[in-house]
Design an enzyme around this catalytic site. Structure first.
Site, mmCIF file in Angstrom:
data_model
loop_
_atom_site.group_PDB
_atom_site.id
_atom_site.type_symbol
_atom_site.label_atom_id
_atom_site.label_comp_id
_atom_site.label_asym_id
_atom_site.label_seq_id
_atom_site.Cartn_x
_atom_site.Cartn_y
_atom_site.Cartn_z
ATOM 1 C CG ASN A 56 39.410 7.606 30.101
ATOM 2 O OD1 ASN A 56 40.088 8.634 30.029
ATOM 3 N ND2 ASN A 56 39.792 6.458 29.566
ATOM 4 C CD1 TRP A 57 35.751 13.408 30.722
ATOM 5 C CD2 TRP A 57 36.710 15.438 30.695
ATOM 6 N NE1 TRP A 57 34.964 14.265 31.446
ATOM 7 C CE2 TRP A 57 35.523 15.519 31.445
ATOM 8 C CE3 TRP A 57 37.482 16.593 30.541
ATOM 9 C CZ2 TRP A 57 35.092 16.705 32.033
ATOM 10 C CZ3 TRP A 57 37.061 17.780 31.131
ATOM 11 C CH2 TRP A 57 35.867 17.832 31.870
ATOM 12 C CE LYS A 58 38.835 6.402 26.138
ATOM 13 N NZ LYS A 58 38.585 5.310 25.200
ATOM 14 C CG HIS A 105 42.653 3.143 29.073
ATOM 15 N ND1 HIS A 105 42.713 2.976 27.716
ATOM 16 C CD2 HIS A 105 41.353 3.328 29.375
ATOM 17 C CE1 HIS A 105 41.494 3.063 27.214
ATOM 18 N NE2 HIS A 105 40.643 3.279 28.203
ATOM 19 C CD GLU A 111 42.061 4.579 24.441
ATOM 20 O OE1 GLU A 111 42.199 5.644 25.070
ATOM 21 O OE2 GLU A 111 40.951 4.149 24.063
ATOM 22 C CD GLU A 158 37.945 0.607 30.136
ATOM 23 O OE1 GLU A 158 36.989 1.372 30.190
ATOM 24 O OE2 GLU A 158 39.062 0.948 29.695
ATOM 25 N N GLY A 187 35.322 2.294 22.550
ATOM 26 C CA GLY A 187 35.185 3.276 21.481
ATOM 27 C C GLY A 187 34.605 2.723 20.192
ATOM 28 C CB SER A 234 30.594 0.809 23.665
ATOM 29 O OG SER A 234 31.647 0.953 22.715
ATOM 30 N N GLY A 242 34.023 6.341 28.553
ATOM 31 C CA GLY A 242 34.837 7.193 27.691
ATOM 32 C C GLY A 242 33.969 8.190 26.948
ATOM 33 N N GLY A 243 33.674 7.888 25.688
ATOM 34 C CA GLY A 243 32.943 8.811 24.814
ATOM 35 C C GLY A 243 31.720 9.471 25.441
HETATM 36 P P1 PGA Z 1 34.324 4.228 25.551
HETATM 37 O O1 PGA Z 1 35.729 4.182 26.320
HETATM 38 O O2 PGA Z 1 33.257 4.389 26.603
HETATM 39 O O3 PGA Z 1 34.420 5.398 24.626
HETATM 40 O O4 PGA Z 1 34.179 2.927 24.840
HETATM 41 C C1 PGA Z 1 35.883 3.528 27.536
HETATM 42 C C2 PGA Z 1 37.311 3.643 28.006
HETATM 43 O O5 PGA Z 1 38.211 3.524 27.179
HETATM 44 O O6 PGA Z 1 37.580 3.849 29.205
#
Ligand code: PGA
Length: 253
Positions: free
Chosen positions: A9-11, A96, A98, A168, A174, A213, A234-235
């Site tokens: 997930n590049w966001k 998600h 977010e 999640e 994050g 994370s 994500g990151g």
């Molecule tokens: P993260 O994000 O790996 O940066 O914690 C995961 C996600 O939100 O899908």
């Protein structure tokens, strides 16, 4: 046996140059065998990513969200699941945290989007998870089961046979503070049982991913659990070598 699934997930990250470099690095690398990899870039880069990974074994592209609207029309700024399918995307993340928290998406909105993704022939990655406050209050399972129930009541449980669920915990996204493998394992088991109450075959088939994370140095601990079938990253997914290291850890289990 459920095949491990690693979704990136590049966001809201990426530029054309980054996409080109990323895809080139993937194409030059050895993709771990026996796992599925899904790259979810921001929508403007989906076409480039989809073309870039074409023919690359079990690597596919996915979107990060889609419109609740299923038919074309006066919906300024929206992108439908059908359009994503038209681009050659195979997956779509939905719900998600977010989107749920940052954009006010209720369980009902997420369920309707899930149904739209299904109807377009794409596979959803449904995100569920509790906040730190909800966990402290002992409500983690209650929150997650309500998120699942909304989708099951709207779309049925059999659809999970070809979908994925990403657990999640919001407090782990994050933050660099992943859940412990024990917390993840317990919740994944609970999620699978919750689906099994409606459809046992779908519960056996659904891939349940851990997200929050995940990094190359902690991924293997999660994949050691029988109920963790992959990760939503994500990151760390912005660095191809890190994503591949996580995929390799999934492949070893
Ligand atoms: P993260 O994000 O790996 O940066 O914690 C995961 C996600 O939100 O899908």
């Amino acid at each position: 046996m459920r095949r491990p699934l690693i979704a990136a997930n590049w966001k809201m990250h990426g530029r054309l140059a980054m996409v080109a470099a990323y895809v080139a690095e993937l194409r030059a690398a050895e993709i771990p065998a026996g796992i599925e990899l899904v790259l979810c870039p921001p929508t403007p880069y989906l076409d480039k990513v989809t073309a870039g990974v074409a023919g690359l074994g079990e690597v596919a592209s996915g979107a990060q969200d889609c419109s609740i609207e299923e038919t074309d029309g006066a919906h300024t700024g929206e992108v439908s699941a059908e359009m994503l399918a038209d681009l050659g995307c195979r997956w779509t993340i939905v719900g998600h945290s977010e989107r749920r928290r940052g954009h006010g998406e209720s369980d009902a909105v997420v369920a309707a989007k899930f149904a739209a993704i299904e109807a377009a022939g794409l596979a959803p990655i449904l995100c569920v998870g509790e906040t730190a406050e909800e966990r402290r209050a002992g409500r983690a399972e209650e929150v997650v089961v309500a998120q699942l129930r909304a989708v099951i009541e709207h779309a049925g449980a059999d659809v999970f046979a070809h979908a994925a669920i990403a657990y999640e915990p919001v407090w782990a996204i994050g933050t660099g503070e992943a859940a412990t493998p024990e917390v993840a394992q317990k919740m994944h088991e609970f999620v699978r049982e919750s689906v099994a109450r409606h459809d046992r075959a779908a519960a056996e088939a659904v891939r349940i991913l851990y997200g929050g994370s995940v990094k190359p140095d902690n991924a293997a601990e999660f994949f050691a659990s029988a109920h963790v079938d992959g990760a939503l990253v994500g990151g760390a997914s912005l660095v191809p070598a890190d994503l591949l290291a996580i995929a390799a850890a999934a492949g070893e289990n």
